[in-house]
Design a protein around this motif. Structure first.
Motif, PDB file in Angstrom:
ATOM      1  N   PHE A  11     -27.640 151.642  63.194  1.00 12.23           N
ATOM      2  CA  PHE A  11     -26.203 151.412  63.342  1.00 12.23           C
ATOM      3  C   PHE A  11     -25.702 150.383  62.344  1.00 12.23           C
ATOM      4  N   GLU A  12     -26.522 149.388  62.019  1.00 16.51           N
ATOM      5  CA  GLU A  12     -26.130 148.435  60.978  1.00 16.51           C
ATOM      6  C   GLU A  12     -25.899 149.165  59.669  1.00 16.51           C
ATOM      7  N   LEU A  13     -26.794 150.104  59.357  1.00 24.60           N
ATOM      8  CA  LEU A  13     -26.645 150.871  58.121  1.00 24.60           C
ATOM      9  C   LEU A  13     -25.388 151.729  58.167  1.00 24.60           C
ATOM     10  N   VAL A  14     -25.102 152.342  59.317  1.00 20.10           N
ATOM     11  CA  VAL A  14     -23.893 153.157  59.457  1.00 20.10           C
ATOM     12  C   VAL A  14     -22.655 152.337  59.111  1.00 20.10           C
ATOM     13  N   LYS A  15     -22.583 151.122  59.624  1.00 24.87           N
ATOM     14  CA  LYS A  15     -21.410 150.278  59.366  1.00 24.87           C
ATOM     15  C   LYS A  15     -21.275 149.961  57.880  1.00 24.87           C
ATOM     16  N   HIS A  16     -22.390 149.671  57.222  1.00 20.41           N
ATOM     17  CA  HIS A  16     -22.347 149.386  55.782  1.00 20.41           C
ATOM     18  C   HIS A  16     -21.932 150.623  54.985  1.00 20.41           C
ATOM     19  N   LEU A  17     -22.461 151.775  55.373  1.00 21.67           N
ATOM     20  CA  LEU A  17     -22.122 153.010  54.680  1.00 21.67           C
ATOM     21  C   LEU A  17     -20.648 153.361  54.855  1.00 21.67           C
ATOM     22  N   GLN A  18     -20.147 153.174  56.065  1.00 23.63           N
ATOM     23  CA  GLN A  18     -18.741 153.477  56.323  1.00 23.63           C
ATOM     24  C   GLN A  18     -17.833 152.579  55.491  1.00 23.63           C
ATOM     25  N   GLU A  19     -18.189 151.314  55.386  1.00 25.26           N
ATOM     26  CA  GLU A  19     -17.393 150.372  54.601  1.00 25.26           C
ATOM     27  C   GLU A  19     -17.406 150.754  53.123  1.00 25.26           C
ATOM     28  N   ARG A  20     -18.575 151.134  52.627  1.00 26.55           N
ATOM     29  CA  ARG A  20     -18.672 151.499  51.211  1.00 26.55           C
ATOM     30  C   ARG A  20     -17.951 152.804  50.919  1.00 26.55           C
ATOM     31  N   SER A  21     -18.012 153.744  51.869  1.00 21.15           N
ATOM     32  CA  SER A  21     -17.405 155.061  51.641  1.00 21.15           C
ATOM     33  C   SER A  21     -15.900 154.958  51.441  1.00 21.15           C
ATOM     34  N   LYS A  22     -15.285 153.904  52.002  1.00 21.35           N
ATOM     35  CA  LYS A  22     -13.848 153.719  51.836  1.00 21.35           C
ATOM     36  C   LYS A  22     -13.488 153.300  50.413  1.00 21.35           C
ATOM     37  N   GLY A 129     -23.635 149.859  43.955  1.00 25.01           N
ATOM     38  CA  GLY A 129     -24.341 150.586  45.002  1.00 25.01           C
ATOM     39  C   GLY A 129     -24.735 149.706  46.168  1.00 25.01           C
ATOM     40  N   LEU A 130     -25.413 150.319  47.125  1.00 27.55           N
ATOM     41  CA  LEU A 130     -25.906 149.615  48.306  1.00 27.55           C
ATOM     42  C   LEU A 130     -27.425 149.704  48.354  1.00 27.55           C
ATOM     43  N   TYR A 131     -28.045 148.627  48.791  1.00 26.96           N
ATOM     44  CA  TYR A 131     -29.500 148.587  48.948  1.00 26.96           C
ATOM     45  C   TYR A 131     -29.796 147.921  50.282  1.00 26.96           C
ATOM     46  N   PHE A 132     -30.496 148.648  51.166  1.00 24.80           N
ATOM     47  CA  PHE A 132     -30.883 148.082  52.455  1.00 24.80           C
ATOM     48  C   PHE A 132     -32.302 148.516  52.797  1.00 24.80           C
ATOM     49  N   ARG A 133     -33.074 147.557  53.319  1.00 25.08           N
ATOM     50  CA  ARG A 133     -34.472 147.826  53.653  1.00 25.08           C
ATOM     51  C   ARG A 133     -34.739 147.513  55.120  1.00 25.08           C
ATOM     52  N   THR A 138     -36.561 152.017  52.671  1.00 23.52           N
ATOM     53  CA  THR A 138     -35.372 151.519  51.972  1.00 23.52           C
ATOM     54  C   THR A 138     -34.362 152.644  51.789  1.00 23.52           C
ATOM     55  N   CYS A 139     -33.086 152.308  51.933  1.00 24.13           N
ATOM     56  CA  CYS A 139     -31.998 153.256  51.701  1.00 24.13           C
ATOM     57  C   CYS A 139     -31.129 152.722  50.570  1.00 24.13           C
ATOM     58  N   ILE A 140     -30.903 153.565  49.572  1.00 24.57           N
ATOM     59  CA  ILE A 140     -30.077 153.204  48.417  1.00 24.57           C
ATOM     60  C   ILE A 140     -28.973 154.249  48.262  1.00 24.57           C
ATOM     61  N   THR A 141     -27.740 153.803  48.082  1.00 20.17           N
ATOM     62  CA  THR A 141     -26.659 154.705  47.701  1.00 20.17           C
ATOM     63  C   THR A 141     -26.072 154.185  46.400  1.00 20.17           C
ATOM     64  N   GLY A 185     -17.650 164.072  48.537  1.00 19.62           N
ATOM     65  CA  GLY A 185     -17.141 162.703  48.470  1.00 19.62           C
ATOM     66  C   GLY A 185     -16.783 162.087  49.805  1.00 19.62           C
ATOM     67  N   LYS A 186     -17.106 162.784  50.898  1.00 21.83           N
ATOM     68  CA  LYS A 186     -16.842 162.263  52.235  1.00 21.83           C
ATOM     69  C   LYS A 186     -18.153 162.013  52.960  1.00 21.83           C
ATOM     70  N   LEU A 187     -18.271 160.860  53.601  1.00 16.17           N
ATOM     71  CA  LEU A 187     -19.489 160.498  54.314  1.00 16.17           C
ATOM     72  C   LEU A 187     -19.536 161.163  55.686  1.00 16.17           C
ATOM     73  N   LEU A 188     -20.624 161.866  55.951  1.00 19.64           N
ATOM     74  CA  LEU A 188     -20.880 162.456  57.261  1.00 19.64           C
ATOM     75  C   LEU A 188     -22.190 161.894  57.792  1.00 19.64           C
ATOM     76  N   THR A 189     -22.203 161.502  59.052  1.00 23.57           N
ATOM     77  CA  THR A 189     -23.421 160.971  59.665  1.00 23.57           C
ATOM     78  C   THR A 189     -23.605 161.564  61.060  1.00 23.57           C
ATOM     79  N   SER A 190     -24.863 161.631  61.483  1.00 23.31           N
ATOM     80  CA  SER A 190     -25.189 162.105  62.822  1.00 23.31           C
ATOM     81  C   SER A 190     -26.616 161.664  63.146  1.00 23.31           C
TER      82      SER A 190
END
Length: 271
Positions: A11-22, A129-133, A138-141, A185-190
């Motif tokens: 969920f921490e990653l989801v929040k970071h991804l959502q913020e970046r996607s904007k 980009g984003l880097y989280f471990r 590790t997840c990189i976008t 170009g739109k973030l989808l998560t599940s």
């Protein structure tokens, strides 16, 4: 110190991804998940302890829990250098890495990775980009061409002979229990379920207290709500949740009641 580049849950990653996607989500944005091969058993023992010392010095700590730093380092060195195990009637001395499941091994592996990844973090951050471990995952976008990212991973693999990175670079990917997709170009998560997933939970006919069993469907749906970026994915995953619960003897009435409680408590309108 590492809070900006590590996560403790999906969920921490989801929040970071959502913020970046904007701000910086494009059609060419890639999701890269990187696994460190056999991290716990590949971290060199002496260098691993030295990374712990380096981390403590960086934090400017003189003592931890009443123990002086030098005492902590000596004890850590002793533990790392004195792991033994029995296999097939023979005793073995571990000469590389640390014991699996040891809290000290986890701490040293995290310290070692922290100093290893600093150049990579700087490079990814400079590219927007984003880097989280999360420990060894590790997840990189980043908005790089796939071939360029593959070349960079090859270059990173030359930083340290003890660290081997295996990367999966695509527009849709999974990280821990999270599925991520870049759709035009739109973030989808599940919610993501691994191929090894088995639908086994605490059986409803167990002797555990009822409130513990009620919490299982509640938490499962709450996680689904947090992970799913669209209403349709939420509906799909909600139906998937029911199957393992029913297989584990959970009454359908109780499942529906707990699902409703989640929506009411968090003031979510399902319609």
């Amino acid at each position: 110190m590492a809070l900006e580049t590590t996560v403790t849950s999906d969920f921490e990653l989801v929040k970071h991804l959502q913020e970046r996607s904007k701000k910086n989500m494009r059609q060419e944005t890639l999701f890269c998940t990187v696994d460190v091969t056999d991290l716990y058993t590949m971290v060199p023992q002496i260098e691993g302890v030295l990374s712990l010392r380096k981390m403590l010095e960086r934090l400017k700590l003189k003592q931890v829990g009443g123990l002086k730093i030098e005492t902590i380092i000596r004890l850590s060195r002793f533990v790392m250098k004195n792991n033994y195990f029995n296999y097939d009637g023979q005793y073995y001395h571990q000469v590389r890495g640390g014991a699996m499941g040891s809290p000290l091994t986890l701490t040293i592996a995290n310290c070692y990775m922290f100093f290893f990844e600093q150049q990579i973090i700087k490079q990814i951050s400079n590219s927007g980009g984003l880097y989280f471990r999360y420990i060894d995952d590790t997840c990189i976008t980043v908005n790089w061409p796939a071939q360029h990212l593959f070349r960079q991973v090859d270059r990173w693999n030359k930083f340290d002979e003890n660290i081997k990175l295996l990367a999966n670079i695509v527009s849709s990917n999974n990280f821990l229990d999270l599925y991520m997709e870049n759709k035009d170009g739109k973030l989808l998560t599940s919610v993501y379920q691994k191929p090894s997933y088995e639908p086994y939970y605490l059986p409803f006919n167990s002797i555990h207290p009822l409130h513990m069993k009620k919490n299982i469907p509640y938490i499962m749906l709450f996680r689904t709500i947090r992970y799913c970026s669209t209403f349709q994915s939420f509906l799909n995953d909600r139906e998937k949740l029911k199957i393992p619960l029913i297989l584990n003897m959970y009454p359908n009435k109780l499942i529906e009641e707990q699902f409703t409680n989640v929506l009411l408590k968090h003031k979510i309108n399902p319609h």
